[in-house]
Design an enzyme around this catalytic site. Structure first.
Site, mmCIF file in Angstrom:
data_model
loop_
_atom_site.group_PDB
_atom_site.id
_atom_site.type_symbol
_atom_site.label_atom_id
_atom_site.label_comp_id
_atom_site.label_asym_id
_atom_site.label_seq_id
_atom_site.Cartn_x
_atom_site.Cartn_y
_atom_site.Cartn_z
ATOM 1 N N GLY A 1 0.845 -1.366 0.000
ATOM 2 C CA GLY A 1 0.057 0.035 0.062
ATOM 3 C C GLY A 1 0.917 1.086 -0.117
ATOM 4 N N CYS B 1 5.348 -6.315 1.598
ATOM 5 C CA CYS B 1 5.645 -4.811 1.518
ATOM 6 C C CYS B 1 4.892 -4.138 2.828
ATOM 7 C CB CYS B 1 5.271 -4.327 0.112
ATOM 8 S SG CYS B 1 6.080 -2.647 -0.178
ATOM 9 N N TYR B 2 4.203 -3.181 2.235
ATOM 10 C CA TYR B 2 3.430 -2.615 3.304
ATOM 11 C C TYR B 2 2.671 -3.416 4.436
ATOM 12 C CZ TYR B 2 0.194 0.771 5.915
ATOM 13 O OH TYR B 2 -0.678 1.346 6.695
ATOM 14 N N HIS C 1 7.752 -7.731 -3.913
ATOM 15 C CA HIS C 1 6.452 -8.122 -4.593
ATOM 16 C C HIS C 1 6.210 -9.547 -5.181
ATOM 17 C CE1 HIS C 1 4.324 -4.481 -3.492
ATOM 18 N NE2 HIS C 1 5.651 -3.808 -3.661
ATOM 19 N N GLU D 1 3.959 -10.894 -6.447
ATOM 20 C CA GLU D 1 2.986 -11.202 -7.469
ATOM 21 C C GLU D 1 3.198 -10.706 -8.773
ATOM 22 O OE1 GLU D 1 3.421 -9.044 -4.800
ATOM 23 O OE2 GLU D 1 2.171 -7.204 -5.144
ATOM 24 N N ASP E 1 -18.992 -12.279 -21.015
ATOM 25 C CA ASP E 1 -20.014 -12.605 -19.625
ATOM 26 C C ASP E 1 -21.443 -13.001 -19.753
ATOM 27 O OD1 ASP E 1 -17.553 -11.527 -18.928
ATOM 28 O OD2 ASP E 1 -18.179 -9.409 -18.300
ATOM 29 N N LYS F 1 -12.304 -12.230 -14.687
ATOM 30 C CA LYS F 1 -12.646 -12.510 -16.070
ATOM 31 C C LYS F 1 -11.943 -13.768 -16.741
ATOM 32 C CE LYS F 1 -14.210 -10.422 -19.899
ATOM 33 N NZ LYS F 1 -15.361 -9.376 -19.759
#
Ligand code: XMP
Length: 520
Positions: A60, A87-88, A175, A177, A234, A376
């Site tokens: 963050g 991280c944060y 990070h 990710e 969708d 998605k």
């Protein structure tokens, strides 16, 4: 509890305002474990109700020592549920557990070399002893008490990964990710399977079974469900899924507004009515839409007219369906998060919604939203499992107001026909050059100007079209696709030779922001 949470293991992700929060949630799911995003203020009871296998605290933008910086309930650290702080998120938890967080003397930003100090520990066991990670921080954990053990370091960050000795807490300053951390996914896998002891129950096949059972339970045998079908991913997956659950008690309404692309209505008809045998009600409303749009050039006005007409036409068709108590909507998890109605509360990045709202309220239906737990890419996977054709599952998004917002200026049948032909050639070439799956959206725009040209020996004064093709994963920001020149040349030649009335083709090289993807 949602259907998805009810049938799977759950990781709860506390979003401290990270731009990567949804990416973390997707990484967890791609690894076979269901995840939900939650606001950092989420109560301990709400977290406990989800019976999580683990928690992840995201990064963050704040500093933990600033007044008003987002924090979590300290009791979450006492749940005896494994936590991974990123991280944060690492700094918040470390501070709560007695470590000191301060501004670093050197900010670290970008690719950084990491030395793993403890490869015998579960979290980093699969990562090489020296590896690249992505850093983005100004603060860092600087003093640990004896309860902590550092697991990795960089040249300027001595505590780049850490674990608590007595609690199931891990933290990483980098990070894992993002793709710039090449071994990041191994860290997620270790956290999920070695630390949290997950079994990997989140599979789209079992999701389909759970939703089918849930819809069957909810919809009484005498009730029908209405689904608005646009032909987009969708609504198409939604229709196929509901058809699996309740068969002929599903009625789909497809509004042909006269603003669709070449052969689009046909594709929807053949896929859903012919192939799936779905009760498909087609509203042939092109005349109605086009007569109301006659002479209108203002983009907002066009959108308003289309929105209102759509609701009118849809309502009219819906009225004719007996015993319809439910309206199905293709709401996805990012929509739920961004609407502020999920556990994640009001997210930091709020996307504006373009879609025509208010339908269910106006019609007095109960809503069915079986895709509201999915991202998605997961919707696409469900579509594939349900046997939808690739042309639908991998379809680029198409705006509700259709070609109206790509036909700049006045909308007439002739101009729409011309635009359809150009758009079709452009898309044919995109597909022929294997660019369809590599790009996020590709379309043609008819400009409201004419230009002078020369053909044979004669002067022409004809239409100008623009081609737009973008790369993006979230449609909030986008870059123009670097289509090779020779492919652009073929596209331009084909369009000018094959479409009478066009003498100039432009390629749009604007990114979003400051431009938008659509021209209107
Ligand atoms: P912009 O033009 O805002 O578009 O950069 C972002 C994405 O949204 C789509 N879009 C719409 N979708 N109704 C929709 O359903 C609309 O009115 C609408 N306007 C834009 C656009 O195609 C792109 O994917």
């Amino acid at each position: 509890m949602t259907v998805a949470a009810g049938q799977s293991e759950t990781i709860v992700i506390l979003d401290f305002g990270s731009q990567y929060a949804q990416l973390i949630a997707r990484r967890v799911r791609e690894n076979g474990v269901y995840s939900v995003l939650a606001h950092p203020d989420v109560s301990v009871e709400e977290v406990r109700a989800l019976n999580p296998k683990g928690l992840i605290f995201t990064g963050g933008p704040a500093s933990v020592y600033e007044a008003g910086a987002p924090r979590c309930r300290p009791e979450l650290l006492d749940l005896n549920v494994p936590i991974l702080g990123i991280c944060y998120g690492m700094q918040v938890a470390c501070q709560l557990l007695g470590a000191q967080v301060r501004s670093a003397t050197a900010r670290e930003y970008g690719r950084t070399q990491l030395r793993v100090l403890r490869r015998d520990d579960r979290l980093l066991q699969a990562v090489p002893a020296e590896t690249t990670v992505w850093m983005s921080h100004g603060d860092q954990v600087q003093e640990l008490n004896d309860d902590f053990e550092p697991l990795a370091a960089t040249d300027t960050c001595p505590i780049a990964a850490v674990r608590h000795r007595t609690r199931p807490f891990y933290g990483v300053q980098f990070h894992p990710e993002v793709t710039h951390t090449p071994h990041g996914n191994k860290i997620f896998l270790s956290f999920l399977y070695e630390v949290c002891r997950c079994r990997g129950l989140w599979k789209m096949g079992s999701f389909i079974e759970a939703v089918v059972a849930d819809v069957r339970k909810r919809v009484a045998p005498s009730d029908r469900v209405i689904c608005g079908l646009s032909g987009g991913v969708d609504s198409s997956v939604l229709a196929a899924l509901l058809h699996q659950a309740i068969g002929e008690r599903l009625s789909c309404i497809f509004v042909d507004n006269g603003l669709l692309r070449l052969n689009e209505a046909e594709l929807v008809r053949t896929t859903f009515a012919d192939h799936f045998g779905i009760d498909l009600i087609v509203a042939d409303a092109g005349d109605q839409f086009l007569s109301r749009l006659a002479g209108v050039t203002d983009p907002q006005e066009k959108r308003k007219i289309i929105g209102h007409t759509f609701i009118e036409v849809f309502k009219d068709k819906a009225k004719s369906i007996p015993n319809a108590h439910y309206l199905a909507q293709g709401t996805l998890y990012p929509d739920v998060i961004e609407s502020g109605k999920s556990l994640a509360g009001q997210a930091a990045n709020i996307k504006l919604h373009h879609n025509v709202g208010g339908l269910p309220d106006q019609l007095g239906f109960d809503l069915i939203e079986p895709l509201r737990d999915l991202f998605k890419d997961e919707v696409r996977r469900v579509g594939e499992l349900l046997g939808l054709p690739e042309a639908i599952v991998w379809r680029h998004p198409f705006p509700g107001p259709g070609l109206a917002v790509r036909c700049l200026g006045e909308i007439t049948r002739e101009r729409l026909d011309l635009l359809r032909k150009v758009d079709n050639i452009f898309l044919e070439e995109i597909a022929a050059n294997q660019l369809y799956r590599k790009t996020a959206q590709a379309f043609a725009v008819l400009l409201p100007v004419r230009s002078v040209g020369v053909m044979g020996d004669g002067r022409t004064y004809d239409n100008v079209v623009a081609l737009r093709c973008v790369d993006t994963s979230d449609f909030m920001t986008a870059d123009w696709s670097r289509i090779p020149y020779d492919i652009l040349a073929t596209m331009s030649n084909r369009i000018i030779n094959e479409v009478r009335g066009v003498n100039r083709v432009c390629y749009d090289i604007s990114s979003k922001p400051p431009a938008t993807i659509e021209w209107e």
